[in-house]
Write a protein that holds these residues in place. Structure first.
Motif, PDB file in Angstrom:
ATOM      1  N   MET A   1      25.396  81.882 -42.457  1.00 53.34           N
ATOM      2  CA  MET A   1      24.387  81.683 -41.427  1.00 53.34           C
ATOM      3  C   MET A   1      24.476  82.818 -40.394  1.00 53.34           C
ATOM      4  O   MET A   1      25.557  83.336 -40.132  1.00 53.34           O
ATOM      5  N   LYS A   2      23.328  83.182 -39.814  1.00 54.08           N
ATOM      6  CA  LYS A   2      23.340  84.194 -38.749  1.00 54.08           C
ATOM      7  C   LYS A   2      23.671  83.496 -37.432  1.00 54.08           C
ATOM      8  O   LYS A   2      22.972  82.557 -37.038  1.00 54.08           O
ATOM      9  N   VAL A   3      24.742  83.955 -36.788  1.00 47.17           N
ATOM     10  CA  VAL A   3      25.217  83.313 -35.553  1.00 47.17           C
ATOM     11  C   VAL A   3      25.198  84.340 -34.423  1.00 47.17           C
ATOM     12  O   VAL A   3      25.701  85.456 -34.583  1.00 47.17           O
ATOM     13  N   GLY A   4      24.630  83.956 -33.293  1.00 49.93           N
ATOM     14  CA  GLY A   4      24.652  84.803 -32.104  1.00 49.93           C
ATOM     15  C   GLY A   4      25.526  84.145 -31.047  1.00 49.93           C
ATOM     16  O   GLY A   4      25.330  82.970 -30.729  1.00 49.93           O
ATOM     17  N   VAL A   5      26.489  84.885 -30.534  1.00 46.97           N
ATOM     18  CA  VAL A   5      27.384  84.348 -29.502  1.00 46.97           C
ATOM     19  C   VAL A   5      27.067  85.065 -28.197  1.00 46.97           C
ATOM     20  O   VAL A   5      27.081  86.304 -28.150  1.00 46.97           O
ATOM     21  N   ILE A   6      26.786  84.311 -27.154  1.00 50.58           N
ATOM     22  CA  ILE A   6      26.468  84.920 -25.846  1.00 50.58           C
ATOM     23  C   ILE A   6      27.655  84.726 -24.910  1.00 50.58           C
ATOM     24  O   ILE A   6      28.064  83.601 -24.627  1.00 50.58           O
ATOM     25  N   GLY A   7      28.218  85.851 -24.460  1.00 50.86           N
ATOM     26  CA  GLY A   7      29.399  85.814 -23.591  1.00 50.86           C
ATOM     27  C   GLY A   7      30.614  86.278 -24.365  1.00 50.86           C
ATOM     28  O   GLY A   7      30.897  85.782 -25.462  1.00 50.86           O
ATOM     29  N   SER A   8      31.309  87.281 -23.811  1.00 55.12           N
ATOM     30  CA  SER A   8      32.433  87.861 -24.554  1.00 55.12           C
ATOM     31  C   SER A   8      33.760  87.622 -23.853  1.00 55.12           C
ATOM     32  O   SER A   8      34.658  88.447 -23.895  1.00 55.12           O
ATOM     33  N   GLY A   9      33.882  86.459 -23.178  1.00 56.05           N
ATOM     34  CA  GLY A   9      35.165  86.078 -22.597  1.00 56.05           C
ATOM     35  C   GLY A   9      36.086  85.523 -23.680  1.00 56.05           C
ATOM     36  O   GLY A   9      35.859  85.741 -24.874  1.00 56.05           O
ATOM     37  N   THR A  10      37.102  84.804 -23.261  1.00 53.43           N
ATOM     38  CA  THR A  10      38.071  84.301 -24.241  1.00 53.43           C
ATOM     39  C   THR A  10      37.406  83.373 -25.257  1.00 53.43           C
ATOM     40  O   THR A  10      37.727  83.424 -26.446  1.00 53.43           O
ATOM     41  N   VAL A  11      36.455  82.562 -24.786  1.00 47.59           N
ATOM     42  CA  VAL A  11      35.795  81.619 -25.706  1.00 47.59           C
ATOM     43  C   VAL A  11      34.848  82.351 -26.656  1.00 47.59           C
ATOM     44  O   VAL A  11      34.871  82.130 -27.876  1.00 47.59           O
ATOM     45  N   GLY A  12      34.019  83.233 -26.105  1.00 47.93           N
ATOM     46  CA  GLY A  12      33.074  83.970 -26.946  1.00 47.93           C
ATOM     47  C   GLY A  12      33.796  84.757 -28.031  1.00 47.93           C
ATOM     48  O   GLY A  12      33.390  84.741 -29.201  1.00 47.93           O
ATOM     49  N   GLN A  13      34.883  85.406 -27.654  1.00 51.10           N
ATOM     50  CA  GLN A  13      35.636  86.204 -28.640  1.00 51.10           C
ATOM     51  C   GLN A  13      36.289  85.302 -29.686  1.00 51.10           C
ATOM     52  O   GLN A  13      36.270  85.602 -30.888  1.00 51.10           O
ATOM     53  N   SER A  14      36.871  84.202 -29.214  1.00 46.06           N
ATOM     54  CA  SER A  14      37.551  83.290 -30.147  1.00 46.06           C
ATOM     55  C   SER A  14      36.556  82.704 -31.162  1.00 46.06           C
ATOM     56  O   SER A  14      36.825  82.662 -32.369  1.00 46.06           O
ATOM     57  N   LEU A  15      35.383  82.293 -30.675  1.00 42.12           N
ATOM     58  CA  LEU A  15      34.399  81.689 -31.580  1.00 42.12           C
ATOM     59  C   LEU A  15      33.727  82.734 -32.468  1.00 42.12           C
ATOM     60  O   LEU A  15      33.426  82.463 -33.631  1.00 42.12           O
ATOM     61  N   ALA A  16      33.525  83.933 -31.943  1.00 41.72           N
ATOM     62  CA  ALA A  16      32.964  84.997 -32.790  1.00 41.72           C
ATOM     63  C   ALA A  16      33.901  85.245 -33.974  1.00 41.72           C
ATOM     64  O   ALA A  16      33.465  85.323 -35.128  1.00 41.72           O
ATOM     65  N   LYS A  17      35.203  85.323 -33.686  1.00 42.37           N
ATOM     66  CA  LYS A  17      36.189  85.548 -34.769  1.00 42.37           C
ATOM     67  C   LYS A  17      36.188  84.375 -35.747  1.00 42.37           C
ATOM     68  O   LYS A  17      36.279  84.560 -36.959  1.00 42.37           O
ATOM     69  N   ALA A  18      36.093  83.157 -35.203  1.00 46.29           N
ATOM     70  CA  ALA A  18      36.109  81.960 -36.056  1.00 46.29           C
ATOM     71  C   ALA A  18      34.930  81.970 -37.022  1.00 46.29           C
ATOM     72  O   ALA A  18      35.088  81.736 -38.224  1.00 46.29           O
ATOM     73  N   PHE A  19      33.738  82.272 -36.516  1.00 44.55           N
ATOM     74  CA  PHE A  19      32.550  82.294 -37.385  1.00 44.55           C
ATOM     75  C   PHE A  19      32.663  83.423 -38.418  1.00 44.55           C
ATOM     76  O   PHE A  19      32.281  83.244 -39.575  1.00 44.55           O
TER      77      PHE A  19
END
Ligand SMILES: NC(=O)c1ccc[n+]([C@@H]2O[C@H](COP(=O)([O-])OP(=O)(O)OC[C@H]3O[C@@H](n4cnc5c(N)ncnc54)[C@H](OP(=O)(O)O)[C@@H]3O)[C@@H](O)[C@H]2O)c1
Length: 215
Positions: A1-19
């Motif tokens: 799936m195409k996922v867009g993450v908005i915000g590159s703090g600790t959460v954004g980075q962690s979830l971007a890596k997870a996806f």
């Protein structure tokens, strides 16, 4: 799936890596693409696309909002309200106020009768907004090795199919999902972020998760 993450703090980075780890096509939207930690993240995850928040929202079939609660509505507007139309939005934000915590308990800018998720849903009427992952530390969001088995992520939102999709995603991240209802149920979920912080600050211990236990 195409996922867009908005915000590159600790959460954004962690979830971007997870996806990315789960094989999704991820765009991390940031206002600061040249930040050192973003360059390092891209280096470690070559398939990750780094772009603007607008582009992350436009390209994502599913969008994750990982910005400070106080900036949530503004950052959606900046990313372009039309880019969210008809899509699933996972709302990880907590409505933490810009004032100092009181005895370690963060102040919220919402009331007991209106959650931040509901304000986001009003701004994005055709978007399927789902609250999730707001009461667990960013470093635990993907496949944490918790004692006693899986932890529980409480979710809420108006669209049942969207919650089913988010449940599948949470399961792939190593969690049980517990649906607690429509958008109004986020009024009960958002203070769990406050609970996590209050307990963490009191004990200086963040390596815990909530778990729903049945009789
Ligand atoms: N930290 C946790 O463990 C945790 C756990 C659960 C939930 N949450 C919630 O998840 C959300 C994100 O948490 P976080 O810890 O990743 O936050 P953070 O470190 O403060 O990062 C948030 C990111 O949002 C972006 N942003 C957009 N507009 C902003 C603005 N006006 N002011 C500041 N940043 C802005 C920034 O990314 P760019 O500069 O790249 O645009 C920033 O790096 C928050 O609502 C938080 O309460 C946090």
């Amino acid at each position: 799936m195409k996922v867009g993450v908005i915000g590159s703090g600790t959460v954004g980075q962690s979830l971007a890596k997870a996806f990315v780890s789960e094989g999704h096509d991820v765009t991390l939207g940031t206002r600061n693409p040249e930040k050192e930690d973003i360059l390092a993240l891209k280096n470690e995850n070559p398939s990750l696309t780094i772009d603007t928040p607008t582009q992350a929202a436009a390209s994502g079939e599913l969008i994750v909002l990982a910005v400070p609660g106080l900036a949530a509505l503004e950052s959606i507007k900046q990313a372009g309200v039309s880019n969210f139309e008809g899509k699933i939005l996972i709302d990880v934000t907590n409505p933490i106020a810009g004032e100092a915590p009181v005895n370690g308990v963060p102040k919220l800018f919402t009331t007991a009768d209106e959650s931040l998720l509901e304000s986001i849903q009003k701004l994005l009427p055709s978007t399927k907004v789902v609250k999730a992952l707001n009461s667990v530390g960013a470093f635990l969001m993907y496949k944490p090795a918790l004692q006693g088995g899986k932890g529980t992520i409480f979710i809420a939102g108006n669209d049942e199919d969207a919650k089913a999709t988010v449940t599948e995603i949470l399961e792939s991240f190593g969690w049980d999902a517990e649906n607690v209802g429509k958008a109004e149920a986020a009024r009960a979920i958002e203070p769990l972020g406050q609970l996590y912080v209050a307990r963490g600050m009191l004990n200086n211990d963040w390596a815990v998760a909530l778990k729903l236990v049945r009789l």
